[in-house]
Design a protein around this motif. Structure first.
Motif, PDB file in Angstrom:
ATOM      1  N   ASP A 184      -2.719   1.950  -4.737  1.00 44.49           N
ATOM      2  CA  ASP A 184      -2.769   3.391  -5.204  1.00 44.49           C
ATOM      3  C   ASP A 184      -4.257   3.592  -5.088  1.00 44.49           C
ATOM      4  O   ASP A 184      -4.593   5.010  -4.653  1.00 44.49           O
ATOM      5  CB  ASP A 184      -2.618   4.168  -7.174  1.00 44.49           C
ATOM      6  N   ALA A 185      -4.942   2.915  -5.612  1.00 44.87           N
ATOM      7  CA  ALA A 185      -6.360   3.130  -4.379  1.00 44.87           C
ATOM      8  C   ALA A 185      -6.887   2.977  -2.823  1.00 44.87           C
ATOM      9  O   ALA A 185      -7.959   2.831  -2.544  1.00 44.87           O
ATOM     10  CB  ALA A 185      -7.256   2.341  -5.933  1.00 44.87           C
ATOM     11  N   GLY A 186      -5.389   2.821  -2.582  1.00 45.15           N
ATOM     12  CA  GLY A 186      -5.823   2.743  -1.314  1.00 45.15           C
ATOM     13  C   GLY A 186      -6.185   1.214  -0.886  1.00 45.15           C
ATOM     14  O   GLY A 186      -6.440   0.886   0.575  1.00 45.15           O
ATOM     15  N   LEU A 187      -5.606   0.004  -1.574  1.00 41.40           N
ATOM     16  CA  LEU A 187      -6.139  -1.563  -0.935  1.00 41.40           C
ATOM     17  C   LEU A 187      -4.742  -1.847  -0.482  1.00 41.40           C
ATOM     18  O   LEU A 187      -3.893  -1.631  -1.169  1.00 41.40           O
ATOM     19  CB  LEU A 187      -6.638  -1.797  -2.023  1.00 41.40           C
ATOM     20  N   THR A 188      -5.328  -2.972   0.516  1.00 45.81           N
ATOM     21  CA  THR A 188      -3.741  -4.175   0.538  1.00 45.81           C
ATOM     22  C   THR A 188      -4.644  -5.234   0.269  1.00 45.81           C
ATOM     23  O   THR A 188      -5.359  -5.708   0.421  1.00 45.81           O
ATOM     24  CB  THR A 188      -3.619  -3.345   1.649  1.00 45.81           C
ATOM     25  N   GLY A 189      -3.323  -6.178   0.171  1.00 46.73           N
ATOM     26  CA  GLY A 189      -3.530  -7.507   0.080  1.00 46.73           C
ATOM     27  C   GLY A 189      -2.674  -8.727  -0.787  1.00 46.73           C
ATOM     28  O   GLY A 189      -3.207  -9.246  -1.715  1.00 46.73           O
ATOM     29  N   PHE A 190      -3.247  -7.501  -1.883  1.00 45.54           N
ATOM     30  CA  PHE A 190      -2.003  -7.947  -3.404  1.00 45.54           C
ATOM     31  C   PHE A 190      -1.051  -7.512  -3.656  1.00 45.54           C
ATOM     32  O   PHE A 190      -0.751  -7.474  -4.747  1.00 45.54           O
ATOM     33  CB  PHE A 190      -3.430  -7.930  -4.522  1.00 45.54           C
ATOM     34  N   GLU A 191      -0.197  -7.246  -2.411  1.00 39.70           N
ATOM     35  CA  GLU A 191       0.921  -6.597  -3.009  1.00 39.70           C
ATOM     36  C   GLU A 191       2.323  -7.026  -3.460  1.00 39.70           C
ATOM     37  O   GLU A 191       3.064  -7.269  -4.567  1.00 39.70           O
ATOM     38  CB  GLU A 191       1.807  -5.685  -1.898  1.00 39.70           C
ATOM     39  N   TRP A 192       1.963  -9.143  -3.233  1.00 34.71           N
ATOM     40  CA  TRP A 192       2.894  -9.565  -3.334  1.00 34.71           C
ATOM     41  C   TRP A 192       3.054  -9.581  -4.948  1.00 34.71           C
ATOM     42  O   TRP A 192       3.911  -9.820  -5.149  1.00 34.71           O
ATOM     43  CB  TRP A 192       2.449 -11.447  -2.838  1.00 34.71           C
ATOM     44  N   ALA A 193       1.747  -9.465  -5.387  1.00 35.84           N
ATOM     45  CA  ALA A 193       2.180  -9.754  -6.972  1.00 35.84           C
ATOM     46  C   ALA A 193       2.459  -9.052  -8.046  1.00 35.84           C
ATOM     47  O   ALA A 193       3.138  -8.776  -8.873  1.00 35.84           O
ATOM     48  CB  ALA A 193       0.356  -9.420  -8.256  1.00 35.84           C
ATOM     49  N   VAL A 194       3.664  -7.898  -7.432  1.00 32.07           N
ATOM     50  CA  VAL A 194       4.233  -6.362  -7.812  1.00 32.07           C
ATOM     51  C   VAL A 194       5.290  -7.288  -8.824  1.00 32.07           C
ATOM     52  O   VAL A 194       6.090  -7.285  -9.666  1.00 32.07           O
ATOM     53  CB  VAL A 194       4.314  -5.647  -6.894  1.00 32.07           C
ATOM     54  N   GLY A 195       5.651  -8.680  -8.262  1.00 32.71           N
ATOM     55  CA  GLY A 195       7.172  -9.566  -7.868  1.00 32.71           C
ATOM     56  C   GLY A 195       6.362 -10.169  -9.504  1.00 32.71           C
ATOM     57  O   GLY A 195       7.294 -11.395  -9.379  1.00 32.71           O
ATOM     58  N   VAL A 196       5.510 -10.736  -9.751  1.00 28.76           N
ATOM     59  CA  VAL A 196       5.247 -12.357 -10.178  1.00 28.76           C
ATOM     60  C   VAL A 196       5.052 -11.176 -12.214  1.00 28.76           C
ATOM     61  O   VAL A 196       4.158 -10.680 -11.948  1.00 28.76           O
ATOM     62  CB  VAL A 196       3.816 -12.882  -9.597  1.00 28.76           C
ATOM     63  N   PRO A 197       5.973 -11.741 -13.014  1.00 27.78           N
ATOM     64  CA  PRO A 197       5.299 -11.288 -14.491  1.00 27.78           C
ATOM     65  C   PRO A 197       4.348 -12.284 -15.260  1.00 27.78           C
ATOM     66  O   PRO A 197       4.679 -12.587 -16.068  1.00 27.78           O
ATOM     67  CB  PRO A 197       6.805 -11.576 -14.848  1.00 27.78           C
ATOM     68  N   GLY A 198       2.780 -11.529 -14.406  1.00 29.65           N
ATOM     69  CA  GLY A 198       1.886 -13.162 -15.324  1.00 29.65           C
ATOM     70  C   GLY A 198       1.149 -12.448 -15.435  1.00 29.65           C
ATOM     71  O   GLY A 198       1.236 -10.903 -14.691  1.00 29.65           O
ATOM     72  N   ARG A 267      -2.237   3.707   2.258  1.00 27.86           N
ATOM     73  CA  ARG A 267      -2.141   3.777   0.658  1.00 27.86           C
ATOM     74  C   ARG A 267      -0.495   3.527   0.983  1.00 27.86           C
ATOM     75  O   ARG A 267       0.585   3.514  -0.107  1.00 27.86           O
ATOM     76  CB  ARG A 267      -2.734   5.114  -0.115  1.00 27.86           C
ATOM     77  N   SER A 268       0.114   4.751   1.196  1.00 32.87           N
ATOM     78  CA  SER A 268       1.721   4.823   1.296  1.00 32.87           C
ATOM     79  C   SER A 268       2.562   3.556   1.550  1.00 32.87           C
ATOM     80  O   SER A 268       3.188   3.074   1.510  1.00 32.87           O
ATOM     81  CB  SER A 268       2.087   6.083   2.805  1.00 32.87           C
ATOM     82  N   ALA A 269       2.177   2.800   3.125  1.00 35.18           N
ATOM     83  CA  ALA A 269       2.054   1.746   3.371  1.00 35.18           C
ATOM     84  C   ALA A 269       2.292   0.683   2.606  1.00 35.18           C
ATOM     85  O   ALA A 269       3.563  -0.138   2.190  1.00 35.18           O
ATOM     86  CB  ALA A 269       1.151   0.991   5.158  1.00 35.18           C
ATOM     87  N   ALA A 270       1.089  -0.113   1.898  1.00 29.02           N
ATOM     88  CA  ALA A 270       1.102  -0.546   0.541  1.00 29.02           C
ATOM     89  C   ALA A 270       2.573   0.393  -0.670  1.00 29.02           C
ATOM     90  O   ALA A 270       2.281  -1.060  -1.368  1.00 29.02           O
ATOM     91  CB  ALA A 270      -0.323  -0.373   0.079  1.00 29.02           C
ATOM     92  N   ARG A 271       1.828   1.300  -1.680  1.00 27.69           N
ATOM     93  CA  ARG A 271       2.675   1.754  -1.640  1.00 27.69           C
ATOM     94  C   ARG A 271       4.816   1.100  -1.601  1.00 27.69           C
ATOM     95  O   ARG A 271       5.252   0.988  -2.013  1.00 27.69           O
ATOM     96  CB  ARG A 271       2.476   3.526  -2.441  1.00 27.69           C
TER      97      ARG A 271
END
Length: 375
Positions: A184-198, A267-271
Motif C-alpha cells: 500500500d505504501a508503494g513498496l515492492t520486495g515483500f509481497e511473498w510474505a502475504v501468504g506466510v502466517p507467521g 502500487r497497483s502491481a504490488a497489490r
C-alpha cells in the motif's frame, strides 16, 4: 497409537524393492513451501530433528523452574504469568500440552525485566529450558507439553513503521500485515510474505520465504534479546547466518524488532501480486489445522512431489492425515493429538526413503518430545 509395522529390507533371497524415479520439480507448479534449489540442503546424511523440552526434569531443574515462577510472580510480569498453560491454542495445529510457565510480553521494558530474571536464574544453575512462541505456524508441541518457560510477544511488540523504503517492525508483527502495508505504501520486495502466517521474529529465525524469495533478500538487521545471558544486540544479516529455513537465532533468543530495506515500485502491481499469491495458496494448499510445509525440499525435487510419488498422499494415522490437497502438509483433526502427527511424519519419511532413497528433513520445530519419539 502405535506406529505401523515396518517392512524388512535387505533380507536374504529377497530382491530389494525398486525405487521410483525422482519427480522433476521443474515440471510442477510453484511449491510455495519451497526455496530455490541453489539454497537446498545438499547433505545425504540421515536427518534427525532435535527434541526440545522433552524428558523428565531433574529435581534441581524442577526446583529452579519453581523458583523462576516465584520470581516472575513477584515482578511486574505477574499479571501475564500463567502456570500449566496449554500451548495448543498458540499453534496452528491446535494440539499440544501445557507449558509449565507461560508469560506474555507487551513492551521492551517487560522483555528486559524477563531477560534479567531468566538470566539470573540461568547463571545460578545453568540454562533453563525456554521456548519463544509466535503464531505457532511452524511448531508442534508434544501432548505431554513443555517443561520450561514459554514466552509470547503481545500487541505492544507487533507494531511497525514505514519510512521511505525502510520498514521497521516489532518481532510480533504479522507477516501478511507487513506485506499488505508495504504494498500500500508503494513498496515492492515483500509481497511473498502475504501468504506466510507467521511473525516477523519467527520469520527471521526460520528465514521464512516463498515465491523465490525469503527474509535474507530484504532484511537489514534484527535486534535480539538473549534470555540466558541477558542483554540485547543488533545483528546484521551477515551475523544471522540465514540459510534454507535456518538462522543463528537460538531457542532462548527473542527477535524484538527487525529492519527491512525494500524498493519503490508500482502500487497497483504490488497489490495485484498479493492477490495472485493469496489466490494460488487457496487453490493449492489446504487451510485448517496444519503448520505449513512439514519437510524441507531436497535437491533437486520438491518434498510434496516425492511424498505423492511414494503413495503417501492421503495417508492417515489416527487423528492426522497427509493432506489430499498438498502432500507436504499434514492435517490434524479437531480432537487431534501431536503423537499422531509425528507418526504420520515418521511413516512419510519411511515411504519416501524406501521408494526414492531420499531422507526428508523435518522443517517443523518439535517441542517436548523424547529423542526416540522423533520422526
Amino acid at each position: 497409537m502405535a506406529a505401523p509395522a515396518r517392512r524388512s529390507r535387505g533380507l536374504a533371497g529377497r530382491p530389494a524393492t525398486p525405487r521410483r524415479p525422482l519427480p522433476d520439480a521443474r515440471r510442477r507448479g510453484p511449491d510455495l513451501g519451497a526455496r530455490r534449489g541453489d539454497r537446498a540442503p545438499r547433505s545425504r546424511w540421515r536427518h534427525r530433528p532435535r527434541a526440545r523440552g522433552g524428558g523428565k526434569l531433574t529435581a534441581a531443574v524442577r526446583d529452579r523452574l519453581a523458583d523462576l515462577g516465584r520470581r516472575l510472580a513477584a515482578s511486574e510480569l505477574a499479571p501475564s504469568l500463567r502456570r500449566d498453560y496449554r500451548l495448543g491454542a498458540h499453534t496452528t495445529y491446535r494440539v499440544g500440552g501445557p507449558a509449565r510457565l507461560f508469560v506474555t510480553i507487551n513492551d521492551r521494558a517487560g522483555l528486559d525485566t524477563l531477560a534479567s530474571i531468566v538470566a539470573d536464574s540461568s547463571a545460578a544453575g545453568g540454562p533453563l529450558p525456554v521456548l519463544v512462541v509466535g503464531r505457532g505456524s511452524n511448531l508442534l508441541v508434544a501432548d505431554r507439553g513443555f517443561d520450561g518457560l514459554a514466552v509470547a510477544l503481545g500487541s505492544g511488540l507487533a507494531t511497525f513503521e514505514i519510512d521511505g523504503t525502510t520498514v521497521t517492525a516489532g518481532g510480533g508483527a504479522l507477516l501478511p500485515v507487513l506485506a499488505r502495508a508495504s504494498a500500500d505504501a508503494g513498496l515492492t520486495g515483500f509481497e511473498w510474505a502475504v501468504g506466510v502466517p507467521g511473525t516477523a521474529g519467527g520469520a527471521v529465525r526460520m528465514n521464512a520465504g516463498g515465491h523465490g524469495s525469503d527474509m535474507s533478500e530484504s532484511l537489514v538487521e534484527a535486534v535480539v534479546v538473549d534470555l540466558h545471558r541477558g542483554g540485547s544486540a543488533a545483528l546484521g544479516v551477515e551475523e544471522l547466518h540465514l540459510g534454507y529455513r535456518t538462522s543463528s537465532i537460538a531457542t532462548h533468543q527473542i527477535v524484538v524488532s527487525i529492519k527491512l530495506q525494500l524498493r519503490f515500485g508500482d502500487r497497483s502491481a504490488a497489490r495485484a501480486s498479493l492477490a495472485e499469491i493469496v489466490q494460488w495458496r487457496r487453490a493449492n494448499q489446504p487451510g485448517g489445522r496444519n503448520a505449513g510445509s512439514v519437510f524441507t525440499n531436497p535437491e533437486p525435487a520438491a518434498a510434496g512431489a516425492l511424498i505423492e510419488s511414494a503413495g503417501a498422499k492421503g495417508l492417515r494415522i489416527g487423528t492426522a492425515e497427509v493432506s489430499p490437497k498438498h502432500a507436504n502438509f499434514i492435517q490434524s483433526d479437531e480432537e487431534g493429538c501431536a503423537a499422531d502427527i509425528v507418526e504420520v511424519m515418521r511413516e512419510v519419511r519411511r515411504l519416501v526413503t524406501e521408494q526414492h532413497g531420499v531422507d526428508l528433513a523435518v522443517e517443523t520445530h518439535l517441542i517436548g518430545f523424547e529423542p526416540w519419539e522423533l520422526p
